[in-house]
Design a protein around this motif. Structure first.
Motif, PDB file in Angstrom:
ATOM      1  N   ASP A  49       8.167  -2.252  10.883  1.00 33.77           N
ATOM      2  CA  ASP A  49       9.477  -2.805  10.526  1.00 33.77           C
ATOM      3  C   ASP A  49      10.228  -1.950   9.505  1.00 33.77           C
ATOM      4  N   GLY A  50       9.627  -0.822   9.107  1.00 34.76           N
ATOM      5  CA  GLY A  50      10.296   0.106   8.194  1.00 34.76           C
ATOM      6  C   GLY A  50      10.213  -0.252   6.724  1.00 34.76           C
ATOM      7  N   THR A  51       9.485  -1.318   6.377  1.00 35.11           N
ATOM      8  CA  THR A  51       9.380  -1.690   4.960  1.00 35.11           C
ATOM      9  C   THR A  51       8.063  -1.200   4.369  1.00 35.11           C
ATOM     10  N   ASP A  52       8.101  -0.930   3.074  1.00 36.10           N
ATOM     11  CA  ASP A  52       6.898  -0.502   2.354  1.00 36.10           C
ATOM     12  C   ASP A  52       5.849  -1.620   2.338  1.00 36.10           C
ATOM     13  N   ARG A  53       6.299  -2.847   2.212  1.00 34.10           N
ATOM     14  CA  ARG A  53       5.391  -4.004   2.109  1.00 34.10           C
ATOM     15  C   ARG A  53       4.455  -4.148   3.302  1.00 34.10           C
ATOM     16  N   SER A  54       4.876  -3.685   4.462  1.00 29.32           N
ATOM     17  CA  SER A  54       4.095  -3.950   5.676  1.00 29.32           C
ATOM     18  C   SER A  54       3.370  -2.708   6.215  1.00 29.32           C
ATOM     19  N   ARG A  55       3.215  -1.685   5.388  1.00 29.05           N
ATOM     20  CA  ARG A  55       2.478  -0.505   5.855  1.00 29.05           C
ATOM     21  C   ARG A  55       0.993  -0.847   6.021  1.00 29.05           C
ATOM     22  N   PRO A  56       0.430  -0.606   7.207  1.00 27.33           N
ATOM     23  CA  PRO A  56      -0.988  -0.912   7.438  1.00 27.33           C
ATOM     24  C   PRO A  56      -1.896   0.224   6.964  1.00 27.33           C
ATOM     25  N   LEU A  57      -3.167  -0.064   6.876  1.00 25.12           N
ATOM     26  CA  LEU A  57      -4.159   0.959   6.554  1.00 25.12           C
ATOM     27  C   LEU A  57      -4.320   1.914   7.730  1.00 25.12           C
ATOM     28  N   THR A  58      -4.654   3.157   7.423  1.00 27.57           N
ATOM     29  CA  THR A  58      -5.030   4.115   8.464  1.00 27.57           C
ATOM     30  C   THR A  58      -6.486   3.859   8.825  1.00 27.57           C
TER      31      THR A  58
ATOM     32  N   ASP B 171      -5.131  -6.182   3.687  1.00 28.28           N
ATOM     33  CA  ASP B 171      -6.149  -5.661   4.610  1.00 28.28           C
ATOM     34  C   ASP B 171      -7.359  -5.112   3.850  1.00 28.28           C
ATOM     35  N   THR B 172      -7.103  -4.437   2.729  1.00 28.74           N
ATOM     36  CA  THR B 172      -8.193  -3.922   1.896  1.00 28.74           C
ATOM     37  C   THR B 172      -9.035  -5.083   1.371  1.00 28.74           C
ATOM     38  N   ALA B 173      -8.373  -6.114   0.854  1.00 27.74           N
ATOM     39  CA  ALA B 173      -9.091  -7.280   0.326  1.00 27.74           C
ATOM     40  C   ALA B 173      -9.880  -7.990   1.415  1.00 27.74           C
ATOM     41  N   LYS B 174      -9.348  -8.031   2.629  1.00 23.61           N
ATOM     42  CA  LYS B 174     -10.080  -8.673   3.736  1.00 23.61           C
ATOM     43  C   LYS B 174     -11.370  -7.921   4.041  1.00 23.61           C
ATOM     44  N   ILE B 175     -11.324  -6.609   4.037  1.00 23.41           N
ATOM     45  CA  ILE B 175     -12.537  -5.815   4.266  1.00 23.41           C
ATOM     46  C   ILE B 175     -13.551  -6.107   3.168  1.00 23.41           C
ATOM     47  N   TYR B 176     -13.099  -6.100   1.920  1.00 27.73           N
ATOM     48  CA  TYR B 176     -14.004  -6.415   0.809  1.00 27.73           C
ATOM     49  C   TYR B 176     -14.585  -7.820   0.961  1.00 27.73           C
ATOM     50  N   THR B 177     -13.758  -8.772   1.337  1.00 30.23           N
ATOM     51  CA  THR B 177     -14.218 -10.156   1.504  1.00 30.23           C
ATOM     52  C   THR B 177     -15.264 -10.254   2.609  1.00 30.23           C
ATOM     53  N   ASP B 178     -15.008  -9.603   3.744  1.00 29.08           N
ATOM     54  CA  ASP B 178     -15.939  -9.668   4.872  1.00 29.08           C
ATOM     55  C   ASP B 178     -17.298  -9.056   4.549  1.00 29.08           C
TER      56      ASP B 178
ATOM     57  N   HIS C 142      -5.741   0.114  -3.004  1.00 30.45           N
ATOM     58  CA  HIS C 142      -5.852  -0.116  -1.569  1.00 30.45           C
ATOM     59  C   HIS C 142      -6.256   1.177  -0.863  1.00 30.45           C
ATOM     60  N   GLY C 143      -6.798   1.036   0.340  1.00 30.34           N
ATOM     61  CA  GLY C 143      -7.156   2.198   1.142  1.00 30.34           C
ATOM     62  C   GLY C 143      -5.922   2.963   1.601  1.00 30.34           C
ATOM     63  N   GLU C 144      -6.174   4.139   2.148  1.00 30.71           N
ATOM     64  CA  GLU C 144      -5.078   4.980   2.632  1.00 30.71           C
ATOM     65  C   GLU C 144      -4.223   4.202   3.629  1.00 30.71           C
ATOM     66  N   ALA C 145      -2.900   4.276   3.437  1.00 32.56           N
ATOM     67  CA  ALA C 145      -1.965   3.536   4.297  1.00 32.56           C
ATOM     68  C   ALA C 145      -1.132   4.494   5.135  1.00 32.56           C
ATOM     69  N   GLU C 146      -0.663   3.971   6.253  1.00 32.57           N
ATOM     70  CA  GLU C 146       0.258   4.735   7.102  1.00 32.57           C
ATOM     71  C   GLU C 146       1.525   5.037   6.305  1.00 32.57           C
TER      72      GLU C 146
END
Length: 160
Positions: free
Chosen positions: A17-26, A59-66, A8-12
């Motif tokens: 919510d403080g969980t690892d699962r929901s860290r978004p891309l920078t 989010d990474t997969a969505k970018i690849y898909t688009d 995956h791309g670089e993540a915040e």
């Protein structure tokens, strides 16, 4: 078959919510994945994209898909969650032909360990150090998912 193993791309570092699962891309992570997707367009027609259900891989997969417009719908798999054995995806992709290209988006060190397995290299994920957004393309016979050949290994920092 060609398998592109992508981290995956670089993540915040943190999520709302403080969980690892929901860290978004920078923003850099988004730009890096877009660069990599444009590179993939040059030599590959992606058949299917699989990804971890975590936000940064989704989010990474969505970018690849688009950008890549895979032939089949992109799919989230629990078997690709962080810390899982990515080779558990092999029975799923065995039905594809040797001329198909499958893109799998996962986490470190899982992507490195999976790459070693496909190439028949013994190790514990230290042969290929995937920085965020990096990808490895391997040509591997779907009959055994071993003895693959490297097509390329690329980090987004090497692309314009």
């Amino acid at each position: 078959m060609k398998i592109i193993i992508a981290r995956h791309g670089e993540a915040e570092p943190n999520s709302p919510d403080g969980t690892d699962r929901s860290r978004p891309l920078t923003s850099k992570g988004v730009a890096d994945v877009q660069k990599m997707a444009r590179f993939f367009q040059v030599g590959f027609k992606v058949t299917k994209i699989y990804h971890s259900p975590y936000k940064r891989t989704t989010d990474t997969a969505k970018i690849y898909t688009d950008i890549l417009h895979p032939e089949q719908e992109t799919e989230s798999l629990e078997d690709l969650e962080a810390g899982q054995d990515m080779s558990r995806v092999c029975p799923l992709i065995k039905s594809f032909s040797n001329s198909d290209t499958i893109l799998i988006v996962g986490h470190s060190p899982d992507v490195s360990i999976f790459a070693e397995k496909l190439l028949g290299i013994g190790g514990v994920g230290k042969s290929f150090l995937f920085s965020p957004g990096s990808a490895l393309a391997v040509n591997v016979p779907r009959e055994k998912f071993l003895d693959g050949q490297i097509i390329w290994f690329l980090c987004p920092d090497f692309l314009c």
